[in-house]
Design an enzyme around this catalytic site. Structure first.
Site, PDB file in Angstrom:
ATOM      1  N   CYS A 126     -22.378  36.969  20.600  1.00 51.43           N
ATOM      2  CA  CYS A 126     -21.889  38.350  20.696  1.00 51.43           C
ATOM      3  C   CYS A 126     -20.443  38.405  21.180  1.00 51.43           C
ATOM      4  O   CYS A 126     -19.730  39.356  20.914  1.00 51.43           O
ATOM      5  CB  CYS A 126     -22.753  39.151  21.672  1.00 51.43           C
ATOM      6  SG  CYS A 126     -24.442  39.363  21.113  1.00 51.43           S
ATOM      7  N   LYS A 190     -26.176  47.597  28.329  1.00 50.82           N
ATOM      8  CA  LYS A 190     -27.508  47.002  28.172  1.00 50.82           C
ATOM      9  C   LYS A 190     -27.907  46.198  29.405  1.00 50.82           C
ATOM     10  O   LYS A 190     -27.078  45.476  29.963  1.00 50.82           O
ATOM     11  CB  LYS A 190     -27.524  46.015  27.001  1.00 50.82           C
ATOM     12  CG  LYS A 190     -26.990  46.521  25.714  1.00 50.82           C
ATOM     13  CD  LYS A 190     -27.016  45.373  24.698  1.00 50.82           C
ATOM     14  CE  LYS A 190     -26.106  45.609  23.538  1.00 50.82           C
ATOM     15  NZ  LYS A 190     -25.983  44.477  22.637  1.00 50.82           N
ATOM     16  N   LYS A 246     -29.580  51.050  27.078  1.00 54.39           N
ATOM     17  CA  LYS A 246     -30.429  50.227  26.211  1.00 54.39           C
ATOM     18  C   LYS A 246     -31.032  49.074  26.991  1.00 54.39           C
ATOM     19  O   LYS A 246     -30.269  48.385  27.670  1.00 54.39           O
ATOM     20  CB  LYS A 246     -29.516  49.716  25.087  1.00 54.39           C
ATOM     21  CG  LYS A 246     -30.204  48.993  23.965  1.00 54.39           C
ATOM     22  CD  LYS A 246     -29.176  48.589  22.905  1.00 54.39           C
ATOM     23  CE  LYS A 246     -29.881  47.856  21.782  1.00 54.39           C
ATOM     24  NZ  LYS A 246     -29.003  47.344  20.770  1.00 54.39           N
TER      25      LYS A 246
END
Ligand SMILES: [Zn+2]
Length: 325
Positions: A126, A190, A246
């Site tokens: 990522c 997140k 999230k």
């Protein structure tokens, strides 16, 4: 004597006193569009399908018909590369998606672009890293370049998912520099979670964990609400227009914290793939009624303070809500 039964006298009375209600206007439908055009059920997320671009147009038309105002776009590429430079191609697959959907729907559908390096890197990392350290600036700069390309193609909102520090700053300045001051940034915050696993399998068709750097170095510690709020504050200070919390169900308290601390910022909650799969499978095994459980979870997310909910159930929920109207 004060009785709470008075405000529960009838179903209509209960509806009447509700402070907020789930509506289609607060739903965002996340969709997976494959460059190879293959359409099949996503094995880790039963009931959800990969779409070709032509199918995506049909699904988006359904969403608009049900009153859903936005879709989150995940483009699944045929080929990836080592450093995500494939993302900078002229007229790459993501650009084709945004151009087509914008041409079809104009301002009737908000197109949100999920941006993360893992969409483009063969190793599915990522963020850029070196010797176990996250390279925030290098990652942010790349995300900025990708954001400007997607904005040029028609994305209305950029949703950076890499969770690196400075990602919003880089994206905002790249968008402004290129003349897309009207494109909003909706940043993901997140917690580190196993609930993302079915999504990873959907994006990679692999059960093996993602490679690259340990995700705990860029996501926040589930146990530490202060770490989460630090990241929220940072991204808002960098001019994030909206926040996505999230996963949703394991972070209901964090949705409320963000709402209390930043009442002027619109908040979305993402009912992620693992939450979807839990509800789906409990229903399928007959342990619980899928629809009832779904509505209970969505209403709890709403009550926690989410203005918007990203859910793979968006079409079904909107259809149901339309019936009830
Ligand atoms: Zn990623």
């Amino acid at each position: 004597m004060h009785l709470t039964t008075r405000i529960k006298k009838s179903k209509q009375m209960i509806r009447l006193v509700r402070p907020q209600e789930l509506t289609a206007s607060g739903l965002i439908y996340p969709i997976f569009i494959r460059e190879d055009g293959k359409k099949f059920e996503i094995p880790s997320m039963k009931g959800q399908y990969y779409l070709s671009l032509a199918d995506a147009v049909k699904v988006c038309r359904q969403a608009v018909g049900f009153g859903i105002p936005a879709v989150m776009i995940f483009g699944v590429l045929k080929k990836k590369d080592t450093d995500a430079s494939i993302a900078l191609r002229k007229n790459g697959f993501h650009s084709q998606i945004f151009r087509r959907l914008k041409r079809e729907f104009g301002d009737d559908l908000v197109l949100i672009s999920n941006i993360c390096l893992c969409d483009y890197t063969a190793e599915e990392f990522c963020v850029y890293s070196e010797k176990g350290k996250v390279l925030n600036e290098k990652t942010g700069e790349m995300l900025g370049k990708i954001a400007a390309i997607h904005a040029e193609a028609g994305a209305d909102v950029i949703a950076p998912a890499a969770m690196c520090d400075g990602q919003v700053r880089h994206i905002r300045s790249a968008l402004d520099r290129e003349g897309y001051e009207d494109v909003a940034v909706m940043t993901y915050i997140k917690t580190d979670s196993c609930l993302f696993q079915p999504f990873f399998e959907a994006m990679t068709l692999s059960k093996t964990p993602r490679r690259g750097i340990d995700s705990s170095k860029f996501r926040t510690d589930i146990i530490n609400e202060k770490m989460f709020m630090q990241k929220v504050d940072l991204d808002i200070s960098e001019e994030a227009d909206m926040i996505i919390v999230k996963p949703a169900l394991t972070n209901l308290d964090l949705i409320l914290r963000v709402k209390l601390k930043h009442p002027a910022i619109p908040i979305a909650a993402y009912q992620v793939s693992g939450e979807y799969a839990m509800i789906k499978l409990l229903g399928e095994y007959g342990h619980l009624d899928e629809k009832v459980l779904l509505m209970e979870t969505l209403n709890s997310i709403k009550r926690a303070g989410a203005d918007m909910i990203l859910t793979y159930y968006a079409l079904e929920v909107a259809k149901e809500l339309k019936k009830r109207r």
